[in-house]
Design an enzyme around this catalytic site. Structure first.
Site, short mmCIF file in Angstrom:
data_model
loop_
_atom_site.label_atom_id
_atom_site.label_comp_id
_atom_site.label_asym_id
_atom_site.label_seq_id
_atom_site.Cartn_x
_atom_site.Cartn_y
_atom_site.Cartn_z
N THR A 54 -0.20 -2.49 6.96
CA THR A 54 0.14 -3.88 7.20
C THR A 54 0.99 -4.35 6.03
O THR A 54 0.89 -3.81 4.93
CB THR A 54 -1.14 -4.74 7.26
OG1 THR A 54 -1.98 -4.28 8.31
CG2 THR A 54 -0.85 -6.21 7.49
N GLY A 113 -6.21 -2.94 6.78
CA GLY A 113 -6.93 -2.70 8.02
C GLY A 113 -8.30 -3.33 8.03
O GLY A 113 -8.47 -4.51 7.73
#
Length: 525
Positions: free
Chosen positions: A348, A431
């Site tokens: 991310t 995550g």
């Protein structure tokens, strides 16, 4: 204050504007946009889109986002859900009939409709000042000219290059191999897509040639996606959820993100006097690990698409936290919760920007697994996310895969208020770790008086999938004490997560912090 004899980094201080993110070119770009007269939203969008070129294994326009933001002169926090839906023709029963017990992580079944572009267009139009052409110009330039591959990016690229398949290997590998540090990566196909979006808005992505390019590769792989699925992609405004940890209020994005899990975890942790414990000691790690197991078990049972989520009020209730605290044995580790059928990930990007008028933006943006589904469109090279792997195939579960539904997401932007005033946009990548990361970051500041940079730098631990993962900053004594409590100790291959934050002092001074686990930095002017 840090020990200047030791490696580390200082917080960054400025007064006119600040960005903290995981790549220096994106931070520099955001600050440049502020200097051009853009506001914090313009700057955050410009930096975020560029991160898809700087860190293509982590994110891109084939992915999703969640955004929290406050407007100048207001301490209200707004939320936008930029997460995509499963194609209308897909449901869990189809996969169960094939004998599957989970969504194939690197198949077309895991590709939900990318909705970040719709969110970015909407935010630019409704909140930004400069317009899409100015906001996208830096990413267009770098996509065409190329970006030297940074060290952490090169490491991730090497680890996960095998997930790329078909035309994705042509677009994202160098003669079939992952790039070395300093090699220049360019994405001319994406530059063209971004030019079209800058000119024609969201329809340039969700209709016409670009959408057809994505559809062809998905359908060729066996996907059931249609032009109508893409045309209907739409980000939706949401109402944030929040909770307190001592004197701070932590604001999170609501489901289908997992922000409520961070709030449940904080509600549990405030039952303990961490300030009397060693911040690097086994006692603190053990309690945090046990609370994490319980909070994540609740997440797995309740969180899903907001139209299907059950038990949100139950998760946010102090009474629920109190009952769960009662299950924690201070002398023994409990077994892990049953394994999830839905997948979790570690990939991310996060960006936060504050401008001179006090607007604060907290934006997180992802394609889920490293390189997403591994599927890229042939002509333009758009990597498609595999966020649909976050669904479960369990019949009747709130998060069961269903056409038109959004999966449970692990990505969560955060915002902190103190005495009603917005004081810090922040985020922790990583995550499933993100909820634990939010809780630990807040606890580090509140319980141990750490500034944001020190709170980010501190070693991390994470109880996940039956293991207790400790970064190398913990002593051998602490590791043994935790093993003696029954934890299965593991040293993770890569550092746990990454974080960024900006403290908004009442004086008007901005204090930026950026995680050394990534390649990025905080920059201000």
């Amino acid at each position: 204050m840090r020990d200047f004899h030791l490696p580390g980094r200082s917080p960054v201080f400025a007064t006119n504007g600040m960005c903290a993110t995981s790549h220096p070119l994106a931070a520099q770009t955001a600050v440049a946009i502020l200097k051009q007269g853009g506001n914090a939203m313009d700057a955050a969008l410009a930096g975020a889109v560029l991160l898809g070129i700087c860190e293509p294994q982590m994110t891109g326009i084939g992915g999703d986002c969640f955004v929290l933001y406050s407007l100048p002169g207001s301490d209200d926090v707004h939320a936008l859900n930029g997460s995509g839906r499963a194609p209308a023709a897909l449901d869990a029963a189809m996969l169960r009939d094939r004998g599957a017990d989970k969504v194939p992580k690197w198949g077309p079944e895991a590709v939900t409709i990318p909705t970040a572009v719709d969110a970015f267009c909407r935010l630019s139009d409704e909140v930004g000042h400069l317009g899409l052409d100015a906001v996208l110009a830096p990413a267009i330039h770098y996509a065409e000219a190329g970006v030297p591959v940074a060290p952490r990016v090169a490491s991730d690229w090497h680890l996960d290059a095998d997930t790329l398949k078909g035309s994705a290997r042509t677009h994202y590998l160098f003669n079939g191999k992952a790039p070395q540090v300093g090699q220049v990566f360019a994405a001319p196909g994406q530059a063209e897509v971004l030019r079209r979006i800058a000119r024609d808005g969201r329809r340039a992505f969700y209709e016409g040639e670009v959408a057809e390019d994505m559809l062809r590769c998905l359908q060729a792989a066996g996907g059931v996606h249609t032009a109508d699925d893409f045309a209907k992609a739409a980000a939706t405004p949401s109402t944030p959820v929040s909770g307190t940890y001592k004197h701070l209020e932590v604001v999170e994005h609501p489901p289908n993100g997992q922000g409520a899990t961070a709030l449940l975890l904080l509600n549990m942790l405030k039952a303990f006097d961490f300030s009397a414990m060693d911040p690097m000691g086994a006692e603190r790690v053990h309690i945090e690990a046990e609370a994490t197991k319980l909070a994540y078990d609740a997440r797995n049972r309740f969180l899903a698409d907001p139209d299907y989520t059950t038990g949100l009020e139950h998760m946010l209730s102090p009474e629920t936290a109190d009952k769960l605290v009662g299950l924690i044995d201070l002398k023994k580790a409990m077994p892990a919760a049953a394994p999830l059928t839905e997948s979790v990930h570690k990939d991310t990007v996060y960006i936060t920007v504050v401008d001179r008028d006090g607007m604060a933006v907290s934006l997180i943006y992802s394609i889920f697994s490293s390189f997403g589904s591994g599927i890229a469109s042939d002509k333009f090279g758009i990597l498609l996310q595999n966020r649909g792997a976050g669904f479960t195939l369990k019949e009747g579960h709130p998060n069961e895969l269903k056409g038109g539904k959004r999966p449970m997401h692990t990505i969560i932007p955060g915002m902190i208020r103190e005495k009603g005033r917005v004081v810090m946009p922040f985020g922790v990548m990583g995550g499933a770790y993100q909820c634990t990361g939010h809780a630990r970051f807040v606890s580090n500041m509140v319980d141990y008086g750490m500034d944001a940079q020190t709170a980010i730098d501190a070693p991390r631990a994470f109880a996940d999938a039956g293991e207790l993962r400790l970064e190398r900053g913990y002593s051998d004594t602490v590791r043994q004490e935790l093993a003696d409590l029954g934890h299965k100790m593991v040293a993770p291959d890569t550092a746990i997560g990454g974080a960024q934050a900006i403290r908004m002092h009442e004086s008007g001074v901005l204090e930026g912090a950026s995680d050394p686990r990534k390649d990025g930095c905080a920059l201000g002017y």
